[in-house]
Write an enzyme that holds these catalytic residues in place. Structure first.
Site, PDB file in Angstrom:
ATOM      1  N   ASP A  61      25.673  23.405  50.154  1.00 22.03           N
ATOM      2  CA  ASP A  61      24.763  23.963  51.279  1.00 22.03           C
ATOM      3  C   ASP A  61      25.733  24.241  52.760  1.00 22.03           C
ATOM      4  OD1 ASP A  61      25.948  21.174  52.073  1.00 22.03           O
ATOM      5  OD2 ASP A  61      24.068  20.584  53.095  1.00 22.03           O
ATOM      6  N   GLU A  62      26.841  24.686  52.435  1.00 23.84           N
ATOM      7  CA  GLU A  62      27.616  25.252  53.505  1.00 23.84           C
ATOM      8  C   GLU A  62      28.843  25.972  53.224  1.00 23.84           C
ATOM      9  OE1 GLU A  62      29.846  22.305  55.822  1.00 23.84           O
ATOM     10  OE2 GLU A  62      29.735  20.815  54.474  1.00 23.84           O
TER      11      GLU A  62
END
Length: 383
Positions: A102-103
């Site tokens: 997610d990043e």
């Protein structure tokens, strides 16, 4: 001067669950293991208000918020959303460094003429991620280096953008807790705080010999550098080739299916040729359009009928994807990409049952050899 983005999805696992289960929206949601011995993998913003956070024992989390909805992780769903996220990021920079599902960091240096100002680019990026993931939000940090960009992305959550401009690094960092510095864990933080070093500004102003006496010379140099907002680490792209793409920014705007398909076919030929050079075939394809008036980037992707390395299969797939896009607005960029790549050897058995695709691939390999000898002006007629 570098321009680095850090993109961080907001409460990613929990947000995916709330997206997929509308009845959970607005409710406190915890994604994690069993209620007795499990831990919190993700916490929605509604449950964070009660002091619940990731890595917290589930028993403690439920004491803080007894009404929380606990959901077992569905990693395949999070991986699918992550794939959508990374596909969008790949459209903005060839230098994307994923840190987790997610990043990721993006090196956006020199892209102002292509995408606009950093803040305009961040807004467009957030819109594209929101659309590609069916409603998930992210926060974006913009800064001259990776450390500052990661700090920035956490300053305006959820769904925010923070730009730490060159020249403001030290004043921005100074009031922050030393626990914001990479490499400062609980034990190191307690040591520093016991010596009255509580903020990043304290570290920046601290006597080096005193600091080295607490954490050692090597760590002291590291802390001093980051406290001054200095970080020279480059964004390192994933070395595994995820996709093969081609695009063209047009000198004049075009509109309408016929003109778009003309340019799309050319990009598909470039992609297919690159696949053949690398002995790869693709199982999925993506089409990309950028609109002139709004500067918005739109992508659509879908599976190929069979793993392929020929332009005809790639073009027919991307051509169908155009049906879900607005084609009458002025277009300034047309692109195509192939992904879900597999090695040639992995598809031999499948190809035995696909005579037409084999014929197309054989013809295009012959054209490759002719182009290599006589130049790229020799092409294939429309079919």
């Amino acid at each position: 001067m570098r321009l680095i983005f850090h993109v961080d999805m907001d409460a990613f696992f929990a947000s995916v669950e709330q997206r997929d289960h509308p009845e959970l929206r607005g409710r406190p949601v915890i994604v994690g293991g069993g209620k007795k011995r499990g831990v919190v993998a993700a916490a929605s913003y509604e449950v964070r208000k009660f002091g619940v956070h990731s890595a917290m024992p589930m028993v403690r989390a439920l004491r803080k918020c007894p009404d929380a909805v606990v959901i077992k992780p569905r990693m395949s769903h999070y991986a699918a959303a992550s794939k959508q996220l990374m596909a969008v990021l790949d459209n903005y920079s060839p230098l994307v460094e994923p840190l987790s599902l997610d990043e990721a960091f993006l090196d956006m240096t020199g892209t102002e003429k292509l995408f606009g100002t950093p803040l305009e680019t961040a807004a467009a990026l957030k819109r594209d991620i929101f659309e590609a993931t069916d409603g998930l939000t992210c926060s974006v940090g913009i800064a001259p280096n990776k450390f500052l960009a990661k700090i920035a992305s956490d300053l305006d959550k959820p769904d925010g953008v923070t730009f730490i401009r060159h020249g403001t690094e030290r004043q921005t960092l100074a009031p922050m807790s030393i626990r914001k510095i990479w490499g400062v864990g609980k034990k190191t933080a307690k040591k520093l705080e016991s010596r009255m070093l509580h903020t990043i500004g304290d570290i920046a102003e601290a006597d080096f010999i005193k600091l080295a006496g607490i954490v050692g010379e090597r760590s002291a140099r590291h802390l001093k550098q980051l406290a001054r907002g200095e970080d020279d680490r480059p964004v390192v792209a994933d070395r595994e080739r995820k996709s093969v793409g081609a695009e063209t920014t047009l000198s004049e705007d075009i509109r309408g299916r016929q003109q778009i398909e003309k340019h799309l076919r050319a990009q598909c030929e470039r992609v297919a040729r690159e696949l053949r050079k690398k002995n790869l075939r693709a199982e999925s394809a993506r089409v990309k359009l950028r609109y002139s008036r709004t500067f918005r980037l739109k992508t659509r992707q879908g599976p190929m009928p069979t793993a392929a390395d020929d332009s005809r299969t790639l073009f027919e797939t991307t051509r169908r994807l155009l049906d879900t896009l607005e084609l009458d607005e002025p277009i300034r960029l047309v692109g195509a990409a192939a992904f879900d790549l597999i090695a040639e050897d992995d598809t031999v058995q499948l190809a035995l049952f696909d005579g037409e695709r084999k014929q197309n691939a054989k013809l295009e390999k012959t054209l490759d050899a002719i182009r290599d000898k006589f130049g790229d002006k020799i092409g294939r007629g429309s079919q």
